[in-house]
Write a protein that holds these residues in place. Structure first.
Motif, PDB file in Angstrom:
ATOM      1  N   GLU A  78       3.548   0.587   3.072  1.00  0.00           N
ATOM      2  CA  GLU A  78       3.340  -0.477   4.069  1.00  0.00           C
ATOM      3  C   GLU A  78       2.902  -1.770   3.404  1.00  0.00           C
ATOM      4  OE1 GLU A  78      -0.124   0.067   6.705  1.00  0.00           O
ATOM      5  OE2 GLU A  78      -0.677   1.769   5.433  1.00  0.00           O
ATOM      6  N   VAL A  79       3.127  -2.841   4.127  1.00  0.00           N
ATOM      7  CA  VAL A  79       2.689  -4.158   3.677  1.00  0.00           C
ATOM      8  C   VAL A  79       1.224  -4.325   4.054  1.00  0.00           C
ATOM      9  CG1 VAL A  79       3.059  -6.653   3.899  1.00  0.00           C
ATOM     10  CG2 VAL A  79       5.016  -5.087   3.992  1.00  0.00           C
ATOM     11  N   ARG A  80       0.429  -4.845   3.138  1.00  0.00           N
ATOM     12  CA  ARG A  80      -0.988  -5.093   3.423  1.00  0.00           C
ATOM     13  C   ARG A  80      -1.143  -5.966   4.665  1.00  0.00           C
ATOM     14  NH1 ARG A  80      -3.909  -8.136  -0.850  1.00  0.00           N
ATOM     15  NH2 ARG A  80      -5.741  -7.697   0.416  1.00  0.00           N
ATOM     16  N   GLU A  81      -2.215  -5.727   5.409  1.00  0.00           N
ATOM     17  CA  GLU A  81      -2.447  -6.448   6.660  1.00  0.00           C
ATOM     18  C   GLU A  81      -2.400  -7.958   6.457  1.00  0.00           C
ATOM     19  OE1 GLU A  81      -2.514  -6.534  10.529  1.00  0.00           O
ATOM     20  OE2 GLU A  81      -2.743  -4.598   9.517  1.00  0.00           O
ATOM     21  N   LYS A  82      -3.019  -8.443   5.369  1.00  0.00           N
ATOM     22  CA  LYS A  82      -3.079  -9.880   5.108  1.00  0.00           C
ATOM     23  C   LYS A  82      -1.712 -10.482   4.788  1.00  0.00           C
ATOM     24  CE  LYS A  82      -7.834 -10.055   3.326  1.00  0.00           C
ATOM     25  NZ  LYS A  82      -8.671 -10.349   2.127  1.00  0.00           N
ATOM     26  N   SER A  83      -0.756  -9.619   4.409  1.00  0.00           N
ATOM     27  CA  SER A  83       0.551 -10.114   3.951  1.00  0.00           C
ATOM     28  C   SER A  83       1.655  -9.975   5.001  1.00  0.00           C
ATOM     29  CB  SER A  83       0.966  -9.368   2.675  1.00  0.00           C
ATOM     30  OG  SER A  83      -0.063  -9.387   1.719  1.00  0.00           O
ATOM     31  N   LYS A  84       1.349  -9.349   6.132  1.00  0.00           N
ATOM     32  CA  LYS A  84       2.388  -9.031   7.121  1.00  0.00           C
ATOM     33  C   LYS A  84       3.028 -10.251   7.766  1.00  0.00           C
ATOM     34  CE  LYS A  84       0.864  -4.356   8.237  1.00  0.00           C
ATOM     35  NZ  LYS A  84       0.318  -3.439   9.245  1.00  0.00           N
ATOM     36  N   GLN A  85       2.334 -11.363   7.775  1.00  0.00           N
ATOM     37  CA  GLN A  85       2.880 -12.561   8.414  1.00  0.00           C
ATOM     38  C   GLN A  85       3.460 -13.566   7.421  1.00  0.00           C
ATOM     39  OE1 GLN A  85       3.301 -12.724  11.708  1.00  0.00           O
ATOM     40  NE2 GLN A  85       2.424 -10.654  11.693  1.00  0.00           N
ATOM     41  N   LEU A  86       3.592 -13.154   6.165  1.00  0.00           N
ATOM     42  CA  LEU A  86       4.199 -14.043   5.172  1.00  0.00           C
ATOM     43  C   LEU A  86       5.654 -14.310   5.544  1.00  0.00           C
ATOM     44  CD1 LEU A  86       2.847 -12.549   1.811  1.00  0.00           C
ATOM     45  CD2 LEU A  86       2.201 -14.722   2.848  1.00  0.00           C
ATOM     46  N   ALA A  87       6.068 -15.550   5.407  1.00  0.00           N
ATOM     47  CA  ALA A  87       7.428 -15.944   5.800  1.00  0.00           C
ATOM     48  C   ALA A  87       8.486 -15.152   5.039  1.00  0.00           C
ATOM     49  CB  ALA A  87       7.624 -17.446   5.565  1.00  0.00           C
ATOM     50  N   HIS A  94       9.649  -2.125  11.399  1.00  0.00           N
ATOM     51  CA  HIS A  94       9.423  -3.502  10.959  1.00  0.00           C
ATOM     52  C   HIS A  94       8.354  -4.216  11.778  1.00  0.00           C
ATOM     53  CE1 HIS A  94      13.461  -3.362   8.767  1.00  0.00           C
ATOM     54  NE2 HIS A  94      12.529  -3.545   7.861  1.00  0.00           N
ATOM     55  N   ARG A  95       8.053  -3.722  12.953  1.00  0.00           N
ATOM     56  CA  ARG A  95       6.961  -4.333  13.724  1.00  0.00           C
ATOM     57  C   ARG A  95       5.617  -4.017  13.080  1.00  0.00           C
ATOM     58  NH1 ARG A  95       8.133  -2.900  19.965  1.00  0.00           N
ATOM     59  NH2 ARG A  95       8.741  -0.941  18.993  1.00  0.00           N
ATOM     60  N   ALA A  96       5.484  -2.792  12.581  1.00  0.00           N
ATOM     61  CA  ALA A  96       4.241  -2.386  11.915  1.00  0.00           C
ATOM     62  C   ALA A  96       4.281  -2.688  10.422  1.00  0.00           C
ATOM     63  CB  ALA A  96       4.000  -0.898  12.124  1.00  0.00           C
ATOM     64  N   MET A  97       5.468  -3.065   9.912  1.00  0.00           N
ATOM     65  CA  MET A  97       5.680  -3.283   8.483  1.00  0.00           C
ATOM     66  C   MET A  97       5.252  -2.052   7.680  1.00  0.00           C
ATOM     67  SD  MET A  97       7.148  -6.175   7.858  1.00  0.00           S
ATOM     68  CE  MET A  97       7.575  -7.661   8.753  1.00  0.00           C
ATOM     69  N   LYS A  98       5.734  -0.906   8.140  1.00  0.00           N
ATOM     70  CA  LYS A  98       5.369   0.360   7.511  1.00  0.00           C
ATOM     71  C   LYS A  98       6.590   1.262   7.497  1.00  0.00           C
ATOM     72  CE  LYS A  98       1.453   2.343   8.653  1.00  0.00           C
ATOM     73  NZ  LYS A  98       0.396   3.145   9.375  1.00  0.00           N
ATOM     74  N   GLY A  99       6.725   2.063   6.453  1.00  0.00           N
ATOM     75  CA  GLY A  99       7.865   2.974   6.369  1.00  0.00           C
ATOM     76  C   GLY A  99       7.517   4.238   5.609  1.00  0.00           C
ATOM     77  N   ARG A 100       8.509   5.150   5.532  1.00  0.00           N
ATOM     78  CA  ARG A 100       8.298   6.443   4.867  1.00  0.00           C
ATOM     79  C   ARG A 100       9.535   6.800   4.050  1.00  0.00           C
ATOM     80  NH1 ARG A 100       8.884  12.076   6.385  1.00  0.00           N
ATOM     81  NH2 ARG A 100       9.984  11.416   8.259  1.00  0.00           N
ATOM     82  N   LEU A 144       0.854  -1.186   0.000  1.00  0.00           N
ATOM     83  CA  LEU A 144       0.000   0.000   0.000  1.00  0.00           C
ATOM     84  C   LEU A 144       0.890   1.237   0.000  1.00  0.00           C
ATOM     85  CD1 LEU A 144      -2.534  -0.965   2.853  1.00  0.00           C
ATOM     86  CD2 LEU A 144      -2.774  -1.415   0.412  1.00  0.00           C
ATOM     87  N   VAL A 145       0.503   2.235  -0.767  1.00  0.00           N
ATOM     88  CA  VAL A 145       1.186   3.537  -0.753  1.00  0.00           C
ATOM     89  C   VAL A 145       0.161   4.578  -0.332  1.00  0.00           C
ATOM     90  CG1 VAL A 145       2.429   5.270  -2.105  1.00  0.00           C
ATOM     91  CG2 VAL A 145       2.782   2.839  -2.584  1.00  0.00           C
ATOM     92  N   ASN A 146       0.422   5.199   0.814  1.00  0.00           N
ATOM     93  CA  ASN A 146      -0.534   6.162   1.396  1.00  0.00           C
ATOM     94  C   ASN A 146      -1.929   5.549   1.532  1.00  0.00           C
ATOM     95  OD1 ASN A 146       1.531   8.122   1.436  1.00  0.00           O
ATOM     96  ND2 ASN A 146       1.033   8.783  -0.640  1.00  0.00           N
ATOM     97  N   GLY A 147      -1.938   4.268   1.938  1.00  0.00           N
ATOM     98  CA  GLY A 147      -3.199   3.577   2.175  1.00  0.00           C
ATOM     99  C   GLY A 147      -3.864   3.003   0.940  1.00  0.00           C
ATOM    100  N   ARG A 148      -3.259   3.227  -0.237  1.00  0.00           N
ATOM    101  CA  ARG A 148      -3.848   2.753  -1.490  1.00  0.00           C
ATOM    102  C   ARG A 148      -3.027   1.607  -2.049  1.00  0.00           C
ATOM    103  NH1 ARG A 148      -3.781   4.835  -7.022  1.00  0.00           N
ATOM    104  NH2 ARG A 148      -2.143   6.299  -6.380  1.00  0.00           N
ATOM    105  N   ARG A 149      -3.706   0.547  -2.461  1.00  0.00           N
ATOM    106  CA  ARG A 149      -3.009  -0.617  -3.007  1.00  0.00           C
ATOM    107  C   ARG A 149      -2.428  -0.287  -4.378  1.00  0.00           C
ATOM    108  NH1 ARG A 149      -5.999  -6.468  -3.621  1.00  0.00           N
ATOM    109  NH2 ARG A 149      -4.249  -7.680  -4.398  1.00  0.00           N
ATOM    110  N   LEU A 150      -1.136  -0.573  -4.552  1.00  0.00           N
ATOM    111  CA  LEU A 150      -0.471  -0.312  -5.831  1.00  0.00           C
ATOM    112  C   LEU A 150       0.286  -1.561  -6.270  1.00  0.00           C
ATOM    113  CD1 LEU A 150       1.066   3.285  -5.702  1.00  0.00           C
ATOM    114  CD2 LEU A 150      -0.589   2.430  -7.333  1.00  0.00           C
TER     115      LEU A 150
END
Length: 205
Positions: free
Chosen positions: A142-151, A172-178, A122-128
């Motif tokens: 950020e990584v989509r919520e459904k994908s955050k636990q992928l190995a 990395h805990r939130a799987m989000k960056g800027r 997601l970029v600024n909350g929008r899937r790209l």
């Protein structure tokens, strides 16, 4: 998705460098080019050969970008104010797949491209799902919520092979960056020496 008919590690052997600094690189075992003529002695390269090698290294590093697209980056870098070689690096580092790789959401640029293609980002909350999308300053990736636990994501985030550069912030805990700011060539943690000035010379001939 760009078609690549060759193994990514063949790029390493053809260029004679461990392009991504990975311990799996075949150069550790075979420090010569691929194919039956890989062990031939090579003469001193011409100026054209040196420039071509610099272009192939930079192009290969970002997931082996196609020639047509890479040339577009060059023309855009020329069009912008400032140093053309620095502009070229800035454009390449703003690719969405490059940012995902820098944030350690994927283990290689190739994996980052595939990860974006499959809609995990997601970029600024929008899937790209466009790997070449140009990220702007202060964009939130950020990584989509459904994908955050992928190995593959967890393994990449925990990898000690490389660090996150200063022009990017990541949790990395939130799987989000800027994406914080434009990088200079000296800011980018390339495992091998990149010479974008030679790339500029190659295209400006």
């Amino acid at each position: 998705m760009t078609k690549r008919v060759e193994s990514k590690y063949k790029i390493n052997r053809r260029l004679g460098v461990n392009l991504w600094g990975r311990p799996k690189s075949p150069l550790a075992k075979r420090d010569y080019g691929p194919g039956q003529h890989g062990q031939r002695r090579k003469g001193k390269p011409t100026d054209f050969g040196v420039q071509l090698m610099a272009k192939q290294k930079l192009k290969g590093y970002y997931g082996n970008i196609g020639e047509k697209q890479f040339r577009k980056y060059y023309f855009e870098a020329v069009r912008r104010k400032g140093d053309t070689s620095e502009n070229l690096i800035d454009l390449l580092e703003r690719r969405l797949d490059a940012v995902v790789y820098r944030m350690k959401f994927a283990i290689t640029p190739f994996a980052a491209r595939q990860f974006v293609n499959h809609g995990h980002i997601l970029v600024n909350g929008r899937r790209l799902n466009i790997p070449s999308y140009s990220v702007r300053d202060n964009d939130v990736i950020e990584v989509r919520e459904k994908s955050k636990q992928l190995a593959v994501v967890l393994d990449a985030a925990q990898s000690s092979e490389r660090d996150v550069p200063e022009y990017i912030e990541v949790d990395h805990r939130a799987m989000k960056g800027r994406f914080v700011r434009s990088p200079k060539l000296s800011d980018v943690p390339y495992p091998v020496q990149m010479e974008p000035n030679l790339v500029v010379e190659f295209y400006s001939r």
